[in-house]
Design a protein around this motif. Structure first.
Motif, PDB file in Angstrom:
ATOM      1  N   PRO A 159      10.387 -17.958   8.328  1.00 36.87           N
ATOM      2  CA  PRO A 159      11.191 -19.133   7.975  1.00 36.87           C
ATOM      3  C   PRO A 159      11.187 -19.360   6.467  1.00 36.87           C
ATOM      4  N   ASP A 160      12.186 -20.079   5.981  1.00 37.02           N
ATOM      5  CA  ASP A 160      12.271 -20.375   4.562  1.00 37.02           C
ATOM      6  C   ASP A 160      11.104 -21.233   4.118  1.00 37.02           C
ATOM      7  N   ALA A 161      10.746 -21.106   2.835  1.00 38.77           N
ATOM      8  CA  ALA A 161       9.585 -21.821   2.303  1.00 38.77           C
ATOM      9  C   ALA A 161       9.790 -23.326   2.294  1.00 38.77           C
ATOM     10  N   ASP A 162      11.034 -23.812   2.301  1.00 36.04           N
ATOM     11  CA  ASP A 162      11.271 -25.249   2.213  1.00 36.04           C
ATOM     12  C   ASP A 162      11.135 -25.949   3.554  1.00 36.04           C
ATOM     13  N   GLU A 163      10.668 -25.240   4.584  1.00 39.32           N
ATOM     14  CA  GLU A 163      10.487 -25.853   5.895  1.00 39.32           C
ATOM     15  C   GLU A 163       9.029 -26.216   6.154  1.00 39.32           C
ATOM     16  N   GLY A 164       8.227 -26.353   5.089  1.00 38.35           N
ATOM     17  CA  GLY A 164       6.841 -26.769   5.237  1.00 38.35           C
ATOM     18  C   GLY A 164       5.853 -25.632   5.317  1.00 38.35           C
ATOM     19  N   HIS A 165       6.337 -24.380   5.286  1.00 43.50           N
ATOM     20  CA  HIS A 165       5.469 -23.221   5.342  1.00 43.50           C
ATOM     21  C   HIS A 165       5.938 -22.226   4.284  1.00 43.50           C
ATOM     22  N   PRO A 166       5.035 -21.357   3.815  1.00 36.83           N
ATOM     23  CA  PRO A 166       5.467 -20.355   2.846  1.00 36.83           C
ATOM     24  C   PRO A 166       6.452 -19.386   3.461  1.00 36.83           C
ATOM     25  N   GLY A 167       7.481 -19.004   2.700  1.00 39.67           N
ATOM     26  CA  GLY A 167       8.399 -17.973   3.166  1.00 39.67           C
ATOM     27  C   GLY A 167       7.726 -16.616   3.064  1.00 39.67           C
ATOM     28  N   VAL A 168       7.955 -15.755   4.055  1.00 41.13           N
ATOM     29  CA  VAL A 168       7.274 -14.463   4.116  1.00 41.13           C
ATOM     30  C   VAL A 168       8.289 -13.364   4.389  1.00 41.13           C
ATOM     31  N   THR A 169       8.135 -12.240   3.684  1.00 41.54           N
ATOM     32  CA  THR A 169       8.899 -11.031   3.955  1.00 41.54           C
ATOM     33  C   THR A 169       7.926  -9.876   4.104  1.00 41.54           C
ATOM     34  N   VAL A 170       8.053  -9.140   5.198  1.00 43.74           N
ATOM     35  CA  VAL A 170       7.265  -7.930   5.432  1.00 43.74           C
ATOM     36  C   VAL A 170       8.243  -6.783   5.611  1.00 43.74           C
ATOM     37  N   VAL A 171       8.024  -5.693   4.877  1.00 45.85           N
ATOM     38  CA  VAL A 171       8.843  -4.490   5.002  1.00 45.85           C
ATOM     39  C   VAL A 171       7.902  -3.329   5.291  1.00 45.85           C
ATOM     40  N   PHE A 172       8.230  -2.508   6.282  1.00 43.95           N
ATOM     41  CA  PHE A 172       7.379  -1.357   6.560  1.00 43.95           C
ATOM     42  C   PHE A 172       8.222  -0.119   6.817  1.00 43.95           C
ATOM     43  N   ALA A 173       7.663   1.024   6.422  1.00 44.00           N
ATOM     44  CA  ALA A 173       8.327   2.304   6.610  1.00 44.00           C
ATOM     45  C   ALA A 173       8.243   2.727   8.071  1.00 44.00           C
ATOM     46  N   THR A 174       9.234   3.475   8.498  1.00 46.88           N
ATOM     47  CA  THR A 174       9.221   4.018   9.854  1.00 46.88           C
ATOM     48  C   THR A 174       8.510   5.371   9.850  1.00 46.88           C
ATOM     49  N   ASP A 197       0.831  -1.204   0.000  1.00 46.59           N
ATOM     50  CA  ASP A 197       0.000   0.000   0.000  1.00 46.59           C
ATOM     51  C   ASP A 197       0.865   1.254   0.000  1.00 46.59           C
ATOM     52  N   SER A 198       2.150   1.104  -0.321  1.00 48.39           N
ATOM     53  CA  SER A 198       3.184   2.147  -0.375  1.00 48.39           C
ATOM     54  C   SER A 198       3.753   2.478   1.000  1.00 48.39           C
ATOM     55  N   HIS A 199       3.124   2.011   2.074  1.00 52.27           N
ATOM     56  CA  HIS A 199       3.668   2.194   3.420  1.00 52.27           C
ATOM     57  C   HIS A 199       4.301   0.913   3.952  1.00 52.27           C
ATOM     58  N   HIS A 200       3.786  -0.217   3.557  1.00 53.59           N
ATOM     59  CA  HIS A 200       4.418  -1.489   3.890  1.00 53.59           C
ATOM     60  C   HIS A 200       4.076  -2.492   2.797  1.00 53.59           C
ATOM     61  N   LEU A 201       4.850  -3.554   2.739  1.00 54.50           N
ATOM     62  CA  LEU A 201       4.672  -4.560   1.698  1.00 54.50           C
ATOM     63  C   LEU A 201       4.766  -5.947   2.291  1.00 54.50           C
ATOM     64  N   LEU A 202       4.200  -6.904   1.555  1.00 56.48           N
ATOM     65  CA  LEU A 202       4.257  -8.315   1.947  1.00 56.48           C
ATOM     66  C   LEU A 202       4.591  -9.152   0.730  1.00 56.48           C
ATOM     67  N   ILE A 203       5.537 -10.048   0.886  1.00 57.70           N
ATOM     68  CA  ILE A 203       5.891 -11.024  -0.151  1.00 57.70           C
ATOM     69  C   ILE A 203       5.837 -12.406   0.491  1.00 57.70           C
ATOM     70  N   ALA A 204       5.014 -13.285  -0.056  1.00 60.03           N
ATOM     71  CA  ALA A 204       4.924 -14.669   0.419  1.00 60.03           C
ATOM     72  C   ALA A 204       5.387 -15.580  -0.704  1.00 60.03           C
ATOM     73  N   ARG A 205       6.242 -16.552  -0.387  1.00 56.74           N
ATOM     74  CA  ARG A 205       6.880 -17.394  -1.398  1.00 56.74           C
ATOM     75  C   ARG A 205       6.569 -18.874  -1.168  1.00 56.74           C
ATOM     76  N   GLY A 206       6.800 -19.648  -2.231  1.00 57.84           N
ATOM     77  CA  GLY A 206       6.704 -21.099  -2.102  1.00 57.84           C
ATOM     78  C   GLY A 206       5.413 -21.693  -2.618  1.00 57.84           C
ATOM     79  N   PHE A 207       4.763 -21.067  -3.626  1.00 66.07           N
ATOM     80  CA  PHE A 207       3.473 -21.540  -4.122  1.00 66.07           C
ATOM     81  C   PHE A 207       3.553 -21.972  -5.584  1.00 66.07           C
ATOM     82  N   ARG A 208       2.570 -22.774  -5.993  1.00 66.81           N
ATOM     83  CA  ARG A 208       2.428 -23.230  -7.390  1.00 66.81           C
ATOM     84  C   ARG A 208       1.052 -22.782  -7.873  1.00 66.81           C
TER      85      ARG A 208
END
Length: 480
Positions: free
Chosen positions: A356-371, A176-187
């Motif tokens: 955690p990494d996506a290869d550990e049975g869960h999707p990998g997630v990155t959240v970045v937010f502005a201060t 939303d330009s203030h924070h972002l989410l990236i989830a990995r490990g899907f087909r």
């Protein structure tokens, strides 16, 4: 044609999900709903909006003898979040629908007219025919729901009201330009990235705990359609093919950060549980101070002219030192997403949080937010709560010489802090009292809103009565 019988709960649930998926406001007119026999048995309810977004629900049971088109308003009148059935039948040669049901043992009935153009559009529309559904993997539904919370439908330059599904990287992206989410490990089962208008309906109560499957139907020269299946529910939306989306990889901070913390499961649960109970939850940006120093990760907040309260980790691995101010909603979102690796770079620099990494049975997630701009809450005089057992107030002398956090609390008398000139009680009790006060104020605000609405109704009634009396007096003067 014999009437069609459906549970009132079904009409209520369908209306709830349809309003959320089609983006209908309180007074918006919704599309007509088609009720017909499903190919797999049972009854199917279908509605489609003017922009091509649609929703379908399979109701198990007997197949109806014939199809029927319902006005959307009828769902509000005959539907209810309670037990009981409603009987639906055509009237006036298909130009109206009659509904009959019981309300607390009292028979009720309503008749709603149908516009021919709306009835014909609902009757002739064909939902997308999906040849095969793809299971993207564990956690896809929860990740997609979380991504919808990181969107901005009012953005103009980029399509930030959408989530991006990238099959080559197996990622969900949202910002939303203030924070972002990236989830990995899907087909995903398709080849090209798709911009999907955020499917907020997945967070509606009937779909909230359902697993989600996905299918993409290319549209050739027209926009393709992405469909999501959640149990007996199906929602679909045309892709935003010509819209632009931000390149999130360019704004994700690299490196290890000026300071970092690896949260243990116990510390992460402790922070998530108490974050919203810190002071200042009613402020506009709900700021909290994030600080890493002297081997501890601290989350601190204070009311204006009040003593600070800080949450301290007990067993997490910490490196470096840094401090910044952030919106606690973004902090909560990162904790909810399962992010345990946090990197801070100081004031006015974004915070990166990784799961955690996506290869550990869960999707990998990155959240970045502005201060946020502004000064951090000072540590001096702060009441400290830790995750390692019973909490007690700990006075921090200064930012350079913090009070120690013992690994295990001794059974010694609690030290007395001063909160606004008064002896402090157990901080946990203070937080509970603050939470109870917030709930009380929310209830009072709701009661005041209802009272204001009732007063407006009384004023309107008084005006109508006065107008009617005036008309009668004028009529009397004319007849004499």
């Amino acid at each position: 044609m014999p009437p069609i019988t459906l549970p009132r709960r079904t009409l209520h649930a369908f209306r709830t999900v349809a309003k959320k998926h089609l983006g209908l406001k309180a007074r918006d007119d919704g599309p007509c709903v088609r009720v017909d026999a499903a190919d797999e048995g049972g009854t199917r309810l279908t509605a489609v909006g003017a922009d091509g977004r649609g929703i379908s629900l399979l109701v198990p049971g007997d197949r109806p003898p014939a199809g029927l088109v319902l006005p959307f308003d009828l769902l509000a009148q005959a539907g209810a979040a309670k037990n009981g059935d409603v009987q639906l039948s055509e009237a006036d040669r298909g130009n109206a629908v009659v509904a009959n049901w019981e309300e607390r043992g009292v028979p009720r009935s309503t008749r709603v007219a149908l516009e021919k153009k709306d009835r014909d559009r609902a009757a002739n529309f064909e939902p997308p025919a999906v040849p095969e559904w793809t299971d993207p993997g564990d956690g896809f539904g929860d990740a997609l729901r979380a991504a919808c919370e990181v969107t901005d439908a009012d953005s103009g330059r980029y399509a930030l009201g959408c989530v991006r599904l990238d099959p080559s990287a197996g990622r969900i992206e949202a910002t939303d330009s203030h924070h972002l989410l990236i989830a990995r490990g899907f087909r995903f089962g398709f080849d090209q990235p798709v911009l999907l208008p955020a499917p907020h309906a997945l967070s509606a109560a009937p779909l909230r705990k359902q697993d989600v499957r996905v299918a993409f139907l290319p549209g050739g020269r027209q926009a393709g359609v992405l469909a999501l299946r959640c149990g007996d529910w199906t929602v679909w939306s045309p892709e935003a093919r010509d819209a632009r989306f931000a390149d999130l990889d360019r704004v994700v901070p690299g490196g290890e950060g000026k300071a970092a913390v690896g949260l243990t499961e116990a510390d992460a649960a402790f922070l998530a549980d108490r974050l919203d109970r810190l002071p200042g939850a009613g402020a506009e940006r709900r700021p909290v101070t994030l600080e890493i120093r002297d081997g501890v990760f601290l989350v601190r907040a204070a009311e204006e002219d009040g003593a600070p309260v800080e949450l301290a980790t007990a067993s997490s691995q910490v490196r470096g030192a840094a401090v910044c101010v952030a919106d606690r909603r973004f902090v909560a979102r990162a904790l909810t997403a399962g992010c345990t690796q946090w990197a801070l770079n100081g004031p006015e620099e974004p915070v990166r949080c990784d799961g955690p990494d996506a290869d550990e049975g869960h999707p990998g997630v990155t959240v970045v937010f502005a201060t946020l701009a502004g000064d951090p809450v000072p540590a001096e005089g702060a009441v400290r709560l830790t995750a390692d057992g019973p909490s007690s107030p700990v006075a921090a002398a200064s930012t350079s010489s913090p009070a120690p956090v013992p690994a295990k609390r001794p059974a010694a008398p609690m030290p007395a802090n001063r909160l606004n000139g008064h002896a402090a009680a157990d901080p946990e009790a203070l937080l509970d009292r603050a939470t109870a006060l917030q709930a009380t104020l929310a209830d009072a605000a709701a009661e005041a809103k209802g009272l204001a609405a009732d007063l407006r109704k009384l004023k309107r009634r008084d005006r109508l009565v006065s107008s009617a009396l005036g008309s009668l007096k004028r009529l009397g003067s004319l007849t004499t």
